[in-house]
Design an enzyme around this catalytic site. Structure first.
Site, mmCIF file in Angstrom:
data_model
loop_
_atom_site.group_PDB
_atom_site.id
_atom_site.type_symbol
_atom_site.label_atom_id
_atom_site.label_comp_id
_atom_site.label_asym_id
_atom_site.label_seq_id
_atom_site.Cartn_x
_atom_site.Cartn_y
_atom_site.Cartn_z
ATOM 1 N N ASN A 116 47.505 9.989 52.472
ATOM 2 C CA ASN A 116 48.054 11.086 53.286
ATOM 3 C C ASN A 116 48.084 10.803 54.784
ATOM 4 O O ASN A 116 49.037 11.158 55.475
ATOM 5 C CB ASN A 116 47.227 12.369 53.056
ATOM 6 N N ARG A 167 57.332 15.659 48.970
ATOM 7 C CA ARG A 167 56.108 14.867 48.759
ATOM 8 C C ARG A 167 54.859 15.667 49.124
ATOM 9 O O ARG A 167 53.818 15.550 48.452
ATOM 10 C CB ARG A 167 56.185 13.593 49.595
ATOM 11 N N HIS A 207 51.684 16.162 46.704
ATOM 12 C CA HIS A 207 50.315 15.791 47.076
ATOM 13 C C HIS A 207 49.396 17.013 47.092
ATOM 14 O O HIS A 207 48.193 16.883 46.884
ATOM 15 C CB HIS A 207 50.304 15.072 48.427
ATOM 16 N N HIS A 211 61.689 8.993 44.237
ATOM 17 C CA HIS A 211 61.799 7.837 45.138
ATOM 18 C C HIS A 211 63.244 7.367 45.297
ATOM 19 O O HIS A 211 63.487 6.314 45.885
ATOM 20 C CB HIS A 211 60.904 6.687 44.654
HETATM 21 C C1 HEM Z 1 53.929 7.545 40.424
HETATM 22 C C2 HEM Z 1 53.145 7.681 41.424
HETATM 23 C C3 HEM Z 1 53.573 7.669 42.866
HETATM 24 C C4 HEM Z 1 53.173 6.789 43.821
HETATM 25 C C5 HEM Z 1 52.197 5.641 43.639
HETATM 26 C C6 HEM Z 1 53.847 7.136 45.046
HETATM 27 C C7 HEM Z 1 53.673 6.484 46.252
HETATM 28 C C8 HEM Z 1 54.422 6.715 47.393
HETATM 29 C C9 HEM Z 1 54.277 6.001 48.640
HETATM 30 C C10 HEM Z 1 53.258 4.897 48.905
HETATM 31 C C11 HEM Z 1 55.207 6.477 49.497
HETATM 32 C C12 HEM Z 1 55.451 6.013 50.932
HETATM 33 C C13 HEM Z 1 54.451 6.678 51.863
HETATM 34 C C14 HEM Z 1 54.351 6.034 53.213
HETATM 35 O O1 HEM Z 1 54.505 4.831 53.317
HETATM 36 O O2 HEM Z 1 54.099 6.767 54.197
HETATM 37 C C15 HEM Z 1 55.942 7.505 48.802
HETATM 38 C C16 HEM Z 1 56.979 8.218 49.335
HETATM 39 C C17 HEM Z 1 57.567 9.291 48.702
HETATM 40 N N1 HEM Z 1 57.211 9.818 47.474
HETATM 41 FE FE1 HEM Z 1 55.969 8.998 46.140
HETATM 42 N N2 HEM Z 1 54.639 8.214 44.811
HETATM 43 C C18 HEM Z 1 54.506 8.578 43.495
HETATM 44 C C19 HEM Z 1 55.092 9.664 42.884
HETATM 45 C C20 HEM Z 1 55.872 10.594 43.535
HETATM 46 C C21 HEM Z 1 56.241 11.869 43.013
HETATM 47 C C22 HEM Z 1 55.780 12.422 41.671
HETATM 48 C C23 HEM Z 1 57.028 12.485 43.956
HETATM 49 C C24 HEM Z 1 57.664 13.842 43.950
HETATM 50 C C25 HEM Z 1 57.836 14.582 42.899
HETATM 51 C C26 HEM Z 1 57.136 11.562 45.053
HETATM 52 C C27 HEM Z 1 57.904 11.773 46.171
HETATM 53 C C28 HEM Z 1 57.990 10.905 47.242
HETATM 54 C C29 HEM Z 1 58.926 11.091 48.327
HETATM 55 C C30 HEM Z 1 60.014 12.144 48.397
HETATM 56 C C31 HEM Z 1 58.656 10.083 49.261
HETATM 57 C C32 HEM Z 1 59.336 9.900 50.624
HETATM 58 C C33 HEM Z 1 58.605 10.797 51.612
HETATM 59 C C34 HEM Z 1 59.217 10.874 52.986
HETATM 60 O O3 HEM Z 1 60.365 10.493 53.171
HETATM 61 O O4 HEM Z 1 58.507 11.374 53.901
HETATM 62 N N3 HEM Z 1 56.404 10.453 44.778
HETATM 63 N N4 HEM Z 1 55.433 7.642 47.531
#
Ligand code: HEM
Length: 327
Positions: A96, A64, A68, A195
């Site tokens: 972030n 992630r 970002h 996700h």
């Molecule tokens: C389509 C748009 C996307 C939105 C709106 C979005 C939003 C989010 C949000 C809100 C979280 C949780 C963050 C938190 O609560 O601290 C999250 C987690 C995550 N996102 Fe996304 N995301 C998107 C696309 C992506 C993409 C393109 C990737 C990677 C290629 C990605 C990888 C991840 C990963 C791996 C997590 C877990 C992170 C962790 O375990 O620390 N996301 N995302």
């Protein structure tokens, strides 16, 4: 007449050479450091494997972090910069702050690589490699990482706030954000499949669970049983508890289960649900969600593409000595 023809030929040639220089400059290559830092990729892999062995949950976080980074000013490690004095940097942006993890891993990788090849390898490349190597150690997924990115010198919270997709985004607002980064609807649906792993803070669920709209305090597009389960895990006002992105499996593994969750209205975010709210996107979701799914191969292609967004190359930017500050 003769003169006009010659000068226009010359102009065309110069313009062609200029374009070629631009494209050659903009090219990344997997062998970029093969003479300047010979064992780079093996060493990064080794360092990252050590970290993931100690804490597996860092792998999705590093993935992630790379995403970002790339969405704001391109993959230039701007997300790693500390905020300038008196100003807000990317680390302070809504998506972030208190959410991104893994900065200290990149600092550790950088320190060790600087000791080996001083002033040679960019933080942007180290972040791209670390994201890939951590997910490879996590299991079942890898992709190619062409190298040669250079580091940016600017970090801005307001840019991050407008360039990062929000979890409440609709299909059209999200696809517009991806399009601005040169990514297609397919890229968006495939990359969102990330996700299938990792965690979210209850903070990211509060609006969807408790204050969605005056008519519907809970987002009606959520499966009602799933919504009740999420409310037990994330009581109203809880902004800190971490919950799994994919609630359906006992251990966090890389698979195509995200798409099954989306189809059953069990994605955590409105943005996940949005992936099935457009006929073309829904078709892509359905294609990923079957035995023999092309998901991992498609994800690998999309990650390589994402890793090229707005890269600085050649004489642009700098090779930071420390990832948290400019030279
Ligand atoms: C389509 C748009 C996307 C939105 C709106 C979005 C939003 C989010 C949000 C809100 C979280 C949780 C963050 C938190 O609560 O601290 C999250 C987690 C995550 N996102 Fe996304 N995301 C998107 C696309 C992506 C993409 C393109 C990737 C990677 C290629 C990605 C990888 C991840 C990963 C791996 C997590 C877990 C992170 C962790 O375990 O620390 N996301 N995302």
């Amino acid at each position: 007449m003769m003169y006009t023809k010659m000068s226009s030929q010359w102009l065309l040639w110069t313009f062609g050479a200029f374009l070629l220089a631009l494209t050659v400059d903009a090219q990344l290559s997997t062998t970029f450091y093969s003479s300047s830092c010979r064992n780079l990729t093996a060493r990064v892999d080794e360092i990252i494997r050590g970290h993931i062995r100690r804490d597996r949950t860092l792998a999705p976080s590093l993935l992630r972090l790379h995403f970002h980074d790339c969405f704001v000013r391109g993959c230039d490690a701007s997300v790693l910069l500390n905020s300038p004095r008196g100003a807000q940097g990317e680390k302070d942006a809504i998506g972030n702050k208190d959410s991104l993890r893994g900065f200290e891993i990149i600092d550790d990788v950088k320190t060790k690589i600087e000791a080996m090849c001083p002033g040679v390898v960019s933080c942007a490349d180290l972040l791209a490699l670390s994201a890939r190597d951590s997910m490879r150690a996590f299991g079942n997924i890898t992709w190619s990482v062409p190298l040669g990115r250079r580091d940016g010198t600017v970090t801005s919270a307001s840019e991050a706030n407008s360039d990062l997709p929000p979890p409440f985004g609709t299909f059209s607002s999200l696809s517009a954000i991806f399009r601005r980064k040169g990514l297609t609807v397919k890229d968006m649906v495939i990359l969102s499949g990330a996700h299938t792993v990792g965690t979210a803070r209850c903070a990211s669920m509060q609006t969807r669970l408790y204050s969605f709209s005056s008519a519907n305090p809970t987002d009606p597009t959520l499966d009602p049983t799933f919504a009740s389960q999420l409310k037990r895990q994330c009581p109203q006002g809880d902004n800190t508890t971490l919950i799994r992105n994919d609630q359906t499996k006992p251990t966090d593994t890389w698979d195509f289960n995200y798409y099954s969750n989306v189809l059953r209205s069990k994605g955590l975010f409105g943005s996940d649900d949005a992936m099935k709210r457009n006929p073309a996107a829904r078709k892509i979701v359905l294609t990923q969600n079957k035995p023999g799914s092309p998901f991992s191969a498609e994800f690998a292609k999309a990650m390589e593409k994402m890793g090229r967004i707005g890269v600085l190359t050649s004489r642009q930017g700098q090779i930071r000595r420390t990832c948290t500050r400019t030279n």
